[in-house]
Enzyme design. Structure first.
Site, PDB file in Angstrom:
ATOM      1  N   ARG A  90       0.818  -1.210   0.000  1.00  0.00           N
ATOM      2  CA  ARG A  90       0.000   0.000   0.000  1.00  0.00           C
ATOM      3  C   ARG A  90       0.852   1.260   0.000  1.00  0.00           C
ATOM      4  NH1 ARG A  90      -4.929  -2.251   2.060  1.00  0.00           N
ATOM      5  NH2 ARG A  90      -6.658  -0.849   1.696  1.00  0.00           N
ATOM      6  N   ARG A 129     -21.723  -1.455   1.411  1.00  0.00           N
ATOM      7  CA  ARG A 129     -21.111  -2.643   2.005  1.00  0.00           C
ATOM      8  C   ARG A 129     -21.297  -2.651   3.521  1.00  0.00           C
ATOM      9  NH1 ARG A 129     -14.726  -2.956   0.770  1.00  0.00           N
ATOM     10  NH2 ARG A 129     -14.604  -1.265   2.271  1.00  0.00           N
ATOM     11  N   ARG A 131     -19.286  -2.233   6.200  1.00  0.00           N
ATOM     12  CA  ARG A 131     -18.358  -2.862   7.139  1.00  0.00           C
ATOM     13  C   ARG A 131     -18.153  -1.910   8.329  1.00  0.00           C
ATOM     14  NH1 ARG A 131     -13.094  -4.139   3.997  1.00  0.00           N
ATOM     15  NH2 ARG A 131     -12.396  -2.216   4.982  1.00  0.00           N
ATOM     16  N   ARG A 142      -9.803   6.783   4.523  1.00  0.00           N
ATOM     17  CA  ARG A 142      -9.142   5.690   3.800  1.00  0.00           C
ATOM     18  C   ARG A 142      -8.858   6.109   2.362  1.00  0.00           C
ATOM     19  NH1 ARG A 142     -12.776   1.983   5.679  1.00  0.00           N
ATOM     20  NH2 ARG A 142     -13.246   1.061   3.660  1.00  0.00           N
TER      21      ARG A 142
HETATM   22  P1  ADP Z   1     -10.075  -1.210   2.121  1.00  0.00           P
HETATM   23  O1  ADP Z   1      -9.472  -1.631   0.818  1.00  0.00           O
HETATM   24  O2  ADP Z   1     -11.544  -0.903   2.002  1.00  0.00           O
HETATM   25  O3  ADP Z   1      -9.279  -0.150   2.849  1.00  0.00           O
HETATM   26  P2  ADP Z   1      -8.912  -3.469   3.469  1.00  0.00           P
HETATM   27  O4  ADP Z   1      -9.604  -4.635   4.055  1.00  0.00           O
HETATM   28  O5  ADP Z   1      -7.943  -3.716   2.378  1.00  0.00           O
HETATM   29  O6  ADP Z   1     -10.070  -2.492   3.048  1.00  0.00           O
HETATM   30  O7  ADP Z   1      -8.112  -2.685   4.634  1.00  0.00           O
HETATM   31  C1  ADP Z   1      -8.756  -2.251   5.801  1.00  0.00           C
HETATM   32  C2  ADP Z   1      -7.739  -1.596   6.762  1.00  0.00           C
HETATM   33  O8  ADP Z   1      -6.687  -2.541   7.078  1.00  0.00           O
HETATM   34  C3  ADP Z   1      -6.987  -0.388   6.203  1.00  0.00           C
HETATM   35  O9  ADP Z   1      -7.721   0.817   6.359  1.00  0.00           O
HETATM   36  C4  ADP Z   1      -5.711  -0.409   7.066  1.00  0.00           C
HETATM   37  O10 ADP Z   1      -5.921   0.116   8.360  1.00  0.00           O
HETATM   38  C5  ADP Z   1      -5.422  -1.902   7.226  1.00  0.00           C
HETATM   39  N1  ADP Z   1      -4.512  -2.396   6.158  1.00  0.00           N
HETATM   40  C6  ADP Z   1      -4.846  -3.270   5.163  1.00  0.00           C
HETATM   41  N2  ADP Z   1      -3.785  -3.496   4.357  1.00  0.00           N
HETATM   42  C7  ADP Z   1      -2.760  -2.735   4.842  1.00  0.00           C
HETATM   43  C8  ADP Z   1      -1.405  -2.515   4.444  1.00  0.00           C
HETATM   44  N3  ADP Z   1      -0.875  -3.114   3.371  1.00  0.00           N
HETATM   45  N4  ADP Z   1      -0.640  -1.667   5.189  1.00  0.00           N
HETATM   46  C9  ADP Z   1      -1.135  -1.071   6.267  1.00  0.00           C
HETATM   47  N5  ADP Z   1      -2.409  -1.225   6.694  1.00  0.00           N
HETATM   48  C10 ADP Z   1      -3.218  -2.044   6.002  1.00  0.00           C
END
Ligand code: ADP
Length: 189
Positions: A90, A129, A131, A142
């Site tokens: 990310r 969704r 969540r 986000r």
């Molecule tokens: P979305 O794509 O809707 O943000 P995710 O399930 O991918 O949903 O992620 C939800 C949360 O999980 C993010 O807002 C973050 O806090 C954490 N997260 C997920 N992937 C990462 C990552 N690669 N690095 C840091 N935090 C992460």
């Protein structure tokens, strides 16, 4: 022959849905950092406790933590024929950490699928969704956090010739038809 792919795109663009369809058709393990953190939170593990405050606010969990869980997951045997990374990397630090993890074992990514859609489509989908972290403020945060980070990652992989753009605003099956075309062409390489 392996199929190591990464799904890139903003929250709400449909990565998770496409990942599920890929799992079903290609039988590859789905490595979603978001799912791993949510499972850890549900089980109240140390990892879950560490991740919770960041996730609740829509911020990134610190790289050391995130890179660590991905490295552990990629060390598992079931990922050897291939994997679908979803939600990782990310940021560029995570992208570089991923390269190190893979290259140590002579592995590398075969393709990055970059899903795009207008902001309004993303917000609407996340609101639908529902969540726990899909409240208007957290959704906005986000998108802000990830919006700035996603484009440099896309460039990073574009320079490596791995980036494939896919219009994620279309109907899910139409999007998947494109995904399938791409993955089949990689398999037959
Ligand atoms: P979305 O794509 O809707 O943000 P995710 O399930 O991918 O949903 O992620 C939800 C949360 O999980 C993010 O807002 C973050 O806090 C954490 N997260 C997920 N992937 C990462 C990552 N690669 N690095 C840091 N935090 C992460």
């Amino acid at each position: 022959m392996s199929l190591n792919i990464m799904l890139l795109g903003l929250p709400g663009v449909g990565k998770g849905t496409q990942a599920a369809k890929i799992v079903e058709m290609y039988n590859l393990p789905h490595i979603s950092t978001g799912d791993m953190f949510r499972a850890a939170m549900a089980n109240e593990t140390d990892l879950g406790m560490q991740a919770k405050s960041y996730m609740d606010a829509g911020n990134l969990v610190p790289d050391e933590v995130t890179n660590g869980i991905v490295a552990e997951r990629l060390a598992e045997e079931d990922t050897k024929p291939g994997f679908i990374l979803d939600g990782f990397p990310r940021n560029l630090e995570q992208a570089k950490a991923l390269e190190d993890m893979l290259s140590k074992e002579g592995r590398s990514l075969d393709a990055v699928l970059y899903f795009t859609a207008d902001m309004q489509v993303l917000v609407d989908r996340m609101m639908a969704r529902g969540r726990a972290d899909d409240t208007p403020e957290v959704i906005q945060n986000r998108l802000d956090v990830n919006g700035k980070l996603t484009e440099p990652i896309a460039e990073f992989y574009d320079e490596k010739g791995l980036l494939n753009k896919i219009d994620g605003s279309r109907e899910l099956d139409v999007v998947f038809a494109d995904v399938k075309k791409l993955l089949d062409s990689l398999k037959n390489d």
